[in-house]
Design a protein around this motif. Structure first.
Motif, short mmCIF file in Angstrom:
data_model
loop_
_atom_site.label_atom_id
_atom_site.label_comp_id
_atom_site.label_asym_id
_atom_site.label_seq_id
_atom_site.Cartn_x
_atom_site.Cartn_y
_atom_site.Cartn_z
N LYS A 196 3.12 10.71 -6.69
CA LYS A 196 4.08 10.02 -5.85
C LYS A 196 3.61 9.00 -4.99
O LYS A 196 2.78 9.48 -4.12
CB LYS A 196 4.67 11.27 -5.10
N LEU A 197 3.84 7.86 -5.00
CA LEU A 197 3.49 6.82 -4.14
C LEU A 197 4.03 7.16 -3.22
O LEU A 197 5.11 7.04 -2.97
CB LEU A 197 3.65 5.21 -4.68
N LEU A 198 3.18 6.97 -1.88
CA LEU A 198 3.66 7.30 -0.58
C LEU A 198 3.26 6.00 0.36
O LEU A 198 4.06 5.91 1.40
CB LEU A 198 2.99 8.73 0.06
N TYR A 199 2.38 5.29 0.01
CA TYR A 199 2.06 3.99 0.95
C TYR A 199 1.43 2.76 0.09
O TYR A 199 0.56 3.45 -0.76
CB TYR A 199 1.44 4.28 2.16
N VAL A 200 2.14 1.72 0.40
CA VAL A 200 0.95 0.64 -0.16
C VAL A 200 1.36 -0.50 0.81
O VAL A 200 2.40 -0.81 1.30
CB VAL A 200 1.57 0.04 -1.55
N GLY A 201 0.27 -1.26 1.17
CA GLY A 201 0.15 -2.25 1.95
C GLY A 201 0.31 -3.68 1.39
O GLY A 201 0.08 -3.64 0.10
N ASP A 202 0.74 -4.59 2.13
CA ASP A 202 0.72 -6.01 1.87
C ASP A 202 -0.11 -6.79 2.61
O ASP A 202 -0.13 -6.82 3.99
CB ASP A 202 2.22 -6.58 1.90
N THR A 203 -1.42 -7.41 1.81
CA THR A 203 -2.18 -7.96 2.99
C THR A 203 -1.69 -9.38 3.59
O THR A 203 -2.05 -9.52 4.77
CB THR A 203 -3.51 -8.42 2.06
N ALA A 204 -0.70 -9.95 3.00
CA ALA A 204 -0.29 -11.13 3.96
C ALA A 204 0.37 -10.73 5.21
O ALA A 204 -0.03 -11.29 6.10
CB ALA A 204 0.53 -11.86 3.03
#
Length: 336
Positions: A196-204
């Motif tokens: 289960k994906l709980l977090y993903v960031g966006d570098t921009a």
């Protein structure tokens, strides 16, 4: 008219154009007017009908201003020019950033700015032609310009499909491409169906907007004993294996470092109250990036390389791929 007078005349005219375009006071000052002249490639002796729209990096803009208008901006002024002039020009659609390559990373040294065609059309008519009507035409089509630019950016964004079927779109760039590979390739192989994906960031957004949040399941993390924390403390991707009760903390390395001993200690502290096992993974896009960082990787962590997605590299420890006992506080112990 001598050179000094020509310089002052062009500066005054640039301010007049920017004011007529409706730019705020801070974007009609000397700095912004000089930047506008550089973007239009207008030297003191040039006519406005000679304007063009080269792709210019910030340091090239500063060199143009120094060489042709005698204003010597120091290297540390680049950020002021970007944040207080170029960003506003971009928002107002006077310029586009990276029109030659919209997928270029936000922090690339090759980032550039260039005037839009409607602005050039105004300059071709200035000062004796029908330039004011051209400004009105620009204002009338402003919303269309914004929409067109947004569509262009959207086409370059990197999609991530969540287990729910929802699709996220990350800003273009090598780092976010690796984020997508982690979700689609790593998780399907090494986390399994219970992931289960709980977090993903966006570098921009992390570099330009004060935070890197793209997707966050805060309540679910809290249920695992993970307290609220700033996004800067979270690894790039956090995935939970519900079947094995393992929380994968994954750092994506393209320009920043891996799970080093220092980063391991930081994450251990941040996740000290977590109720499930922690698995530390450093992800690389290719072997070349891995080789550059291999000496900094902490023991008892895992490495995954996107160009060889079926394999993992295990950095010592008492088991392969799984949580480790944490009595030993230094994951670098034993390393030469």
């Amino acid at each position: 008219m001598n050179l000094k007078q020509k310089q002052e005349e062009k500066l005054t005219q640039a301010k007049q154009i920017l004011t007529s375009l409706g730019m705020p006071k801070q974007q009609t000052n000397d700095r912004s007017a000089w930047v506008f002249l550089a973007l239009a490639n207008i030297k003191p002796e040039d006519d406005w009908c000679d304007a063009s729209a080269p792709y210019l990096q910030t340091y090239v803009l500063m060199g143009f201003i120094r060489n042709h208008y005698g204003q010597d901006y120091k290297p540390n002024s680049r950020e002021t020019i970007r944040r207080q002039t170029l960003h506003q020009f971009e928002q107002a659609r006077l310029v586009d950033r990276n029109r030659d390559n919209p997928s270029r990373e936000t922090n690339s040294k090759d980032n550039n700015y260039s005037l839009n065609q409607p602005i050039l059309d105004i300059l071709y008519e200035f000062p004796d032609g029908n330039w004011q009507q051209k400004i009105q035409e620009y204002k009338d089509q402003f919303s269309d310009l914004v929409a067109q630019y947004q569509r262009q950016l959207d086409r370059q964004k990197i999609p991530i499909t969540l287990p729910t079927g929802e699709t996220l779109k990350l800003s273009p760039g090598k780092h976010n491409r690796l984020h997508a590979d982690i979700v689609h390739e790593f998780c399907s192989r090494f986390v399994g169906k219970g992931g289960k994906l709980l977090y993903v960031g966006d570098t921009a957004s992390s570099r330009n907007e004060g935070g890197k949040l793209m997707y966050l399941e805060a309540d679910y993390l809290a249920s695992l004993g993970v307290p609220p924390m700033s996004h800067g403390k979270l690894p790039d991707v956090v995935v939970y294996d519900e079947d094995r009760k393992w929380l994968f903390l994954i750092e994506a390395v393209t320009s920043h470092g891996p799970v080093s001993p220092k980063r391991w200690i930081e994450l251990e502290s941040a996740f000290k109250d977590c109720k499930v096992g922690l698995v530390y993974v450093t992800a690389f896009p290719d072997r070349a990036e891995f080789r550059k960082n291999a000496a900094d990787i902490a023991w008892e962590t895992e490495v995954w390389i996107a160009e060889a997605p079926d394999h993992m590299i295990h950095f010592n420890g008492d088991r392969f791929l799984g949580p480790h006992e944490t009595e030993t506080p230094n994951p670098n112990s034993g390393r030469e």
